[in-house]
Design a protein around this motif. Structure first.
Motif, short mmCIF file in Angstrom:
data_model
loop_
_atom_site.label_atom_id
_atom_site.label_comp_id
_atom_site.label_asym_id
_atom_site.label_seq_id
_atom_site.Cartn_x
_atom_site.Cartn_y
_atom_site.Cartn_z
N ARG A 256 0.07 6.67 -7.00
CA ARG A 256 -1.05 8.17 -6.82
C ARG A 256 -0.19 9.45 -7.27
O ARG A 256 -0.43 10.02 -8.02
CB ARG A 256 -1.81 7.78 -5.46
N ARG B 269 -2.78 -0.55 4.35
CA ARG B 269 -4.01 -0.88 3.79
C ARG B 269 -5.28 0.94 3.89
O ARG B 269 -5.12 1.09 2.93
CB ARG B 269 -4.82 -2.09 3.51
N ASN C 92 -5.96 2.01 -0.38
CA ASN C 92 -4.35 1.37 -1.33
C ASN C 92 -4.37 -0.28 -1.06
O ASN C 92 -4.01 -0.86 -0.46
CB ASN C 92 -2.99 1.54 -1.34
N ASP C 93 -5.00 -0.98 -2.08
CA ASP C 93 -4.95 -2.88 -2.12
C ASP C 93 -3.56 -3.02 -2.51
O ASP C 93 -2.55 -1.86 -3.75
CB ASP C 93 -5.83 -3.63 -2.69
N GLU D 11 -7.23 7.46 -0.03
CA GLU D 11 -8.00 5.95 -0.49
C GLU D 11 -7.49 4.55 -0.20
O GLU D 11 -6.31 5.14 0.09
CB GLU D 11 -7.45 6.14 -2.18
N VAL E 91 2.40 1.76 -3.65
CA VAL E 91 0.59 2.00 -4.63
C VAL E 91 0.23 3.50 -4.24
O VAL E 91 0.75 4.25 -5.16
CB VAL E 91 -0.67 1.63 -3.71
N GLU E 92 0.61 4.09 -2.84
CA GLU E 92 0.44 5.78 -2.84
C GLU E 92 1.65 6.40 -3.66
O GLU E 92 1.22 7.12 -3.85
CB GLU E 92 0.20 5.67 -1.24
N PRO F 136 0.37 -1.35 -0.02
CA PRO F 136 -0.06 -0.10 0.12
C PRO F 136 0.73 1.56 0.14
O PRO F 136 0.29 2.15 -0.10
CB PRO F 136 -0.85 -0.36 1.40
N PHE G 158 -0.34 5.98 -11.51
CA PHE G 158 -1.50 4.57 -10.97
C PHE G 158 -2.13 3.83 -11.55
O PHE G 158 -1.93 2.80 -11.09
CB PHE G 158 -2.44 4.91 -9.27
N ARG H 143 -1.03 -4.85 -4.93
CA ARG H 143 -1.40 -4.96 -6.49
C ARG H 143 -0.19 -6.59 -6.47
O ARG H 143 1.27 -5.51 -5.98
CB ARG H 143 -0.75 -3.40 -6.82
#
Length: 369
Positions: free
Chosen positions: A62, A99, A106-107, A104, A58-59, A55, A67, A109
């Motif tokens: 973004r 997460r 964030n799963d 938002e 993933v951030e 997560p 993303f 990935r």
């Protein structure tokens, strides 16, 4: 550093993997315009297996505006399961740490390494990727460095970022001549079609099966590709870099495992299996000079048991850009980067070496909550 200083900075990144690509993207986002990524491979290819992008990673995607490109070639996972080898006992089933820590959800990935590198390559500044550039020599001139490549090119840079992996030439030249450390394990990896996985794939969440003999079977679904990343990691005294294997040998490692895992091993095309001895490195005391710095596996290669290698390299890329944005000079930025990241990666190296005990998995993510 001031924006005009960043714009005039000549940055050479050695290695186009996770850390090198992340550093190039992150530096571009803070205004560094002259960034070159020197990759020794003549072309980017679909090599490797599945990885999990956490997560926090993933951030970063973004923030960097990539993303959507990553999401298009990955699947979202909300938790990890760790089971007994036979699959009858769930030792741990835990949501990925952090997460819900951002604006938002964030799963994690789950992505194929080749897709990840390709998506990152497409996000690099135009013209920054230089393929077929294998570093053969580097000189630290104090305020600049001179790089020599096997193809004859010679480059001068204000900053050199050594993202050249566990066998880093940059590290061995300046910071540590210690050899990588054999972990007493082999890892056998392959990506197979879901229809050949005998029902192992039911959702997008990774499952790790732990045998009493020390073998671990890692299963990372790549459902967006119709595939499964299948990994067997087993104890071994053989430190050969690429050990030879047979189907019968793989099956022998899986005594008592879920029959589906065993059946996959029976049917694999072993010629397509990546067979490697597992290595990491001892913590490196110094990562930087006044103009050269190590990131990723070059600085802190770690065992794969906690899935933190790629995530740590990407975090390094983000942190190096943050350090340049905050510090007053290149030398100060490199020192700030090490001070920020080294305590974190030292601990992750330690945790990754500790691994898990198949009889007592108390936490799927030790020290990472």
């Amino acid at each position: 550093m001031k924006i005009e200083e960043l714009q005039n900075l000549r940055v050479a990144i050695i290695g186009g993997g996770y850390g090198g690509a992340a550093a190039a993207v992150a530096l571009d986002r803070i205004g560094v315009k002259d960034v070159a990524v020197y990759e020794q491979a003549p072309a980017l290819g679909q090599v490797g297996a599945g990885i999990g992008l956490r997560p926090e990673t993933v951030e970063r995607f973004r923030r960097w505006g990539i993303f959507d490109a990553i999401a298009a070639v990955s699947s979202p996972s909300d938790h990890l399961e760790i089971l007994s080898g036979d699959g009858q006992t769930v030792f741990a089933q835990e949501e990925w740490p952090n997460r819900h820590a951002f604006a938002e959800v964030n799963d994690t990935r789950i992505i194929h390494r080749g897709d990840f590198i390709e998506a990152f390559a497409n996000a690099l500044p135009a013209g920054s990727l230089r393929l077929d550039h294998r570093l053969v020599g580097i000189v630290d001139n104090g305020a600049t460095s001179t790089l020599t490549f096997a193809n004859g090119n010679v480059v001068e840079a204000d900053v050199v970022i050594g993202a050249d992996g566990i066998r880093s030439l940059v590290r061995s030249t300046f910071f540590s001549d210690k050899a990588p450390v054999f972990a007493g394990e082999h890892a056998y990896r392959i990506v197979i079609d879901i229809e050949d996985a005998h029902g192992l794939v039911t959702d997008d969440n990774p499952r790790f099966y732990m045998g009493q003999n020390g073998t671990i079977a890692y299963n990372l679904p790549l459902r967006h590709r119709g595939q499964l990343s299948y990994d067997i990691t087993a104890p071994s005294d053989d430190d050969t870099w690429a050990p030879a294997i047979t189907n019968d040998y793989l099956v022998s490692l899986l005594d008592g495992f879920d029959e589906r895992i065993v059946q996959v091993a029976r049917e694999l095309d072993v010629a397509q299996v990546t067979s490697r001895s597992v290595y990491d490195i001892d913590p490196v005391d110094q990562w930087h000079s006044d103009c050269i710095v190590l990131i990723g596996d070059a600085a802190h290669a770690m065992l794969h048991h906690q899935g933190q290698g790629a995530n740590s390299a990407i975090a390094d890329g983000d942190a190096i850009a943050d350090a340049f944005a905050q510090a007053g000079s290149v030398a100060e930025a490199l020192a700030l980067f090490q001070a920020t990241r080294k305590p974190v990666t030292d601990e992750l190296q330690r945790i990754s070496r500790a691994g898990w005990n198949a009889e007592a998995v108390e936490d799927a993510f030790p020290g990472q909550h």
